[in-house]
Every structure is written in structure tokens, then in C-alpha cells.
Design an enzyme around this catalytic site. Structure first.
Site, short mmCIF file in Angstrom:
data_model
loop_
_atom_site.label_atom_id
_atom_site.label_comp_id
_atom_site.label_asym_id
_atom_site.label_seq_id
_atom_site.Cartn_x
_atom_site.Cartn_y
_atom_site.Cartn_z
N ASP A 34 -48.99 -42.92 33.65
CA ASP A 34 -47.56 -42.91 33.96
C ASP A 34 -47.03 -44.34 34.00
OD1 ASP A 34 -45.01 -42.40 34.83
OD2 ASP A 34 -45.61 -41.10 36.48
N ASP A 35 -46.18 -44.68 33.06
CA ASP A 35 -45.55 -46.02 32.98
C ASP A 35 -46.54 -47.10 32.55
OD1 ASP A 35 -43.40 -44.61 33.94
OD2 ASP A 35 -43.03 -45.88 35.68
N CYS A 43 -40.18 -40.47 32.33
CA CYS A 43 -41.25 -39.57 32.79
C CYS A 43 -41.02 -38.08 32.50
CB CYS A 43 -41.45 -39.72 34.29
SG CYS A 43 -41.76 -41.39 34.86
N HIS A 68 -43.69 -32.85 37.57
CA HIS A 68 -42.36 -33.44 37.36
C HIS A 68 -41.51 -32.68 36.36
CE1 HIS A 68 -40.07 -37.54 37.62
NE2 HIS A 68 -39.45 -36.54 38.21
N ASP A 125 -46.84 -41.86 29.34
CA ASP A 125 -45.62 -41.07 29.19
C ASP A 125 -44.44 -41.88 28.69
OD1 ASP A 125 -45.29 -42.50 31.59
OD2 ASP A 125 -44.16 -40.88 32.54
MG MG Z 1 -43.32 -42.51 33.49
#
Ligand code: MG
Length: 480
Positions: free
Chosen positions: A34-35, A73, A127, A277
Site C-alpha cells: 500500500d503506497d 487506494c 477498503h 496499489d
Molecule cells: Mg494506497
């Protein structure tokens, strides 16, 4: 005699169209950071963060350098799981949320594979159910169970229903995520320092439990999204500070997963994909807790390459030739049709999807990726199109109001710009003036994308709306 009978039966049926365990039906593991930025792994040029397991995974498979996710995201998760650009993904009430809320009638990878006997497990961040603290600024759930992983094809869920925060440090009075197992809240708030370690333990246990049946493990790490957390074993080890510690723990986790596959005898029957992502979150208040997109331009929420071009590593011993690097185009959009084809599963017949089957290319039966084009959306706003080596960046104002909160990271483009991404990864030389014909061709391509998929001020002919009633409102009317 019994074995001979089984052999004859297999011969007659040819194991098609239903693949047989022990034949060619692979397992699938998607490890989704993530990121994490394009430039955060040693295998992608980082000189400060140590990622030996991912570097080895890349050496043992194919390392892609033009692999695209989405720029934020929630939409990125929707794109991966449905094989569709987020703008066309159906949401409850025909709405369009900045973080996609996945309509129950959308078909996820887990649902597509299920008829072939696959068990789906999500360990990590979901999410895709809205709710939670992000919209309200504080507090937890409740989440509509119809929108949660157990209702979207995953038999097992262990993780966080939403994101983990938007600030550098955990805010004492602010949003804190809970940790869930299936529909039960285990902890609220959960301890971010322990998430990567616990996800890894859960992933290993999932593999052990399901070693005798085909599986799709979606290991969607909550890290390295802020606020960062790392277990004591990795704290203070990296010269890149806490961010480096967090990525090094993710790398350890990859090693645990790959080692478990070897131990269980599943290594050559499992396609493992590692990616992220979206690009790194680089914004003043986060300081050095964001990653790197080097040598790309831009960051999370933007549609410069650094916003959505991410590491993409595919490994399948014996099937994907080791030691490969490719700059051909591919996307998380392509995972659904690729997995479906390898598993002998049918694609949803009642809707267009954007993904393409990468299998023949990854396995060496074709020299070319089937994907020659990619479209760059910020929320519902089409901001650029790529066709082969060329990327056309379309005109736009600064901080477009219809791009929700993404807009603060979006700069103005006052006239169409053209970049040659084979020669200029950093999008530093606009060559529009020298290539009128290419600009005109890609402008026509952009118009066809608007017509079919849509734009912020336009509903595409192929957009999906599962519910009755009005569809999402126009988000604005700007068009020069
Ligand atoms: Mg993200």
C-alpha cells in the site's frame, strides 16, 4: 486398476474445461503493498532499503517496469479485483465514491475462480466497503456485511476493513482502524506495529490449511501507508529510517510466503505476483514517511507516471522463465482475466472488462504483451492516455474540483503534452510540437475512451449501474 481407470478418465475428459488439481491448475498469490513507490525496492534501483527477498523473487521471475495500478487506494483495489477501470465499476445506489464502494453484483477474482474449486482468502486491507472513519473523520464501522470480503467471494478475511489513517503519526483522538476476522471485530483500535507480522502469520496458516485445494490468496498489506508501523524486530534497522524499516519487514514477509510455498511443495504450482496499489504518498505533512517513485515524475493521487506505475514482479518456477525484465505494458487490470484463463474459469459474460490475458506472454508463448494501451484516471477524470511508447497528457486545471480530495495533488496542464515513455520515463521532454500526427491520433483515442468508459462530465456507454434510479451526477462541466 483403479489408478489406470482414473488415468483413462482423465485422458477422456482431458481435464477440460474443469482443470484438475495436480495437473496445470495453478494457485494464485497476490501480494499488494500500500503506497509503495516504483523506486522503493533494490530490484528497482533503491540504494538504501534492503529487499533481498523481493530482489530474489524478481531474479526468479519477470520484473516489469511498465506495470500500472491506479493512483489511489480504494479505486486501485476495485480495479485489481474486477479487471475494470474504477470509473466503470458499479457502486451501490449508482454512486461514485472517491474510494470505490464495490457493488455486491460486481464479480471479483475470488468469485470468478470459485466455480473452479478455488478458495479465496483476503489477508489485509479491504477498503471497498465505504463506511469506517474516513468519511466521518473518526470512529469505526459499522460496515454493511453485504459489502465486506466474505460477501465478495472470500471465504476467509483477516485484516483491516478500511485504511489506517491519513497522518504521519497515529492521532490520539483521531481515526484508528479496527482489526477483523471475517465479520468479527478482533481489536479496535488495532496495533499498527504488529500488522505486517500478523498478516504474515495468517498468510502462512492460510497456505497450510489450503495446501490440498486450489487457492487465491490476496495478501493486501496495510503498510507502508501512513501512519507507519513496524514490529520491534525491524525497528531502527534501515538507514532510510522508519519507512525503510517498514519496507524491509514487508520484504521479510514475502520471504516467509515464498518459503512456505517451497515447504508445502507448492512452489512450482503457484503464480505469485508482487505489486503496489499506487505510487508513494509524498506530501509535506508526512515528511520522510513517504516512499520514492524515482526515476518517475509524480506521486500518489497524480497521474504522472509516479502516481500509478509501480513495481510488478511475477514468479512461477518452471513456467515463467527466470531473470527477465520487460518494459512492455501490463496492469493490475489484467490479473483477473489472466488468472481466469490459467484456471479455466469463465469471465463474466454480461459486462465488458478492461483486463487482458497476460498468460501467453508471461509463459513465453507470445513475444508481446497484449496490452498496448493504458488510460490514466484521477477519480472519474481522464487525464492521459498511453498507446505504446506515447503518452498524451490532456489539458486540465489545477486542483480540479471534480477530482474530490485527490485534486490537491494535481497540477495544471495548459495544452496537451506528449511524452515518449521509451526514452523519457521521467516525462521531462514534451515532444507534442514535433509529433502533430501522434497527438491527433491520441486525441481521437481519448475521445473514444470518454465515449465508452466515461469522464468526469460524461457517463460512458459501458459504465455499469446495477441499481434502478438515477446514475452518478456529473461532477463538473469544465471543458476548454
Ligand atoms: Mg494506497
Amino acid at each position: 486398476m483403479q489408478r489406470l481407470g482414473q488415468g483413462l478418465l482423465l485422458l477422456v475428459l482431458g481435464c477440460l474445461p474443469v482443470p484438475c488439481r495436480g495437473q496445470e491448475t495453478p494457485n494464485f498469490v497476490v501480494i499488494f503493498a500500500d503506497d509503495l513507490g516504483f523506486g522503493d525496492l533494490a530490484a528497482y534501483g533503491n540504494r538504501h532499503i534492503r529487499t533481498p527477498n523481493l530482489d530474489r523473487m524478481a531474479r526468479e521471475g519477470i520484473r516489469l517496469t511498465s506495470f500500472y495500478a491506479q493512483n489511489v487506494c480504494g479505486p486501485s483495489r476495485a480495479a485489481l479485483l474486477t479487471g475494470s477501470y474504477p470509473i466503470r465499476v458499479g457502486e451501490p445506489g449508482n454512486a461514485k465514491n472517491a474510494h470505490t464502494v464495490l457493488h455486491p453484483d460486481e464479480r471479483t477474482i475470488a468469485e470468478v475462480l470459485k466455480p473452479q474449486g478455488y478458495v479465496g482468502g483476503l489477508i489485509g486491507k479491504w477498503h471497498l466497503a465505504g463506511g469506517g472513519g474516513h468519511e466521518r473523520g473518526r470512529g469505526t464501522g459499522p460496515y454493511n456485511p453485504d459489502l465486506m470480503p466474505n460477501s465478495q467471494g472470500f471465504e476467509y478475511f483477516f485484516g483491516t476493513p478500511s485504511h489506517n489513517g491519513t497522518t504521519r503519526e497515529v492521532q490520539p483522538g483521531g481515526w484508528k482502524t479496527e482489526l477483523m476476522r471475517n465479520e468479527e471485530v478482533l481489536e479496535s483500535p488495532t496495533d499498527l506495529d504488529l500488522l505486517t507480522r500478523r498478516y504474515t502469520q495468517e498468510a502462512v496458516a492460510f497456505l497450510e490449511r489450503n495446501r490440498d485445494r486450489p487457492f487465491f490468496l490476496y495478501l493486501a498489506h496495510t503498510m507502508p501507508h501512513v501512519p507507519l508501523g513496524v514490529s520491534p524486530m525491524f525497528k531502527g534497522r534501515s538507514v532510510r529510517g522508519l519507512y525503510g524499516d517498514v519496507v524491509e519487514e514487508l520484504d521479510w514477509s514475502v520471504g516467509e510466503v515464498l518459503g512456505t510455498l517451497v515447504r508445502l511443495g507448492l512452489d512450482d504450482r503457484t503464480l505469485v505476483v508482487f505489486t503496489s496499489d499506487n505510487g508513494p504518498w509524498i506530501e509535506g505533512h508526512l515528511g520522510d514517511h513517504g516512499g520514492s517513485a524515482e526515476p518517475l515524475r509524480g506521486f500518489k493521487m497524480s497521474t504522472w507516471e509516479g502516481g500509478l506505475r509501480v513495481p510488478g514482479i511475477f514468479r512461477w518456477p518452471g513456467r515463467i522463465a527466470p531473470g527477465q525484465t520487460s518494459d512492455q505494458i501490463a496492469s493490475t487490470l489484467d490479473l483477473l482475466p489472466t488468472f481466469a484463463a490459467l484456471a479455466g474459469a469463465g469471465l463474466p459474460a454480461d459486462r465488458p472488462i478492461d483486463g487482458l490475458d497476460l498468460g501467453p506472454w508471461l509463459l513465453g508463448d507470445s513475444a508481446r504483451s497484449p496490452r498496448q494501451r493504458f488510460y490514466y484516471f484521477a477519480f472519474t477524470h481522464l487525464q492521459a492516455v498511453r498507446d505504446g511508447r506515447w503518452k498524451l497528457v490532456l489539458e486540465r486545471p489545477e486542483n480540479p474540483p471534480w477530482t474530490s480530495w485527490y485534486g490537491r495533488m494535481i497540477d495544471a496542464v495548459t495544452a496537451p503534452q506528449l511524452y515518449d515513455l521509451e526514452l523519457d520515463w521521467g516525462e521531462s521532454r514534451n515532444v507534442a510540437a514535433q509529433n502533430d500526427d501522434v497527438v491527433a491520433r491520441l486525441m481521437r483515442l481519448a475521445e473514444s475512451v470518454r465515449a465508452e468508459i466515461g469522464d468526469f462530465d460524461r457517463i460512458g456507454s459501458d459504465a455499469r449501474f446495477f441499481d434502478t434510479g438515477a446514475v452518478r451526477p456529473r461532477m463538473g462541466a469544465w471543458r476548454k
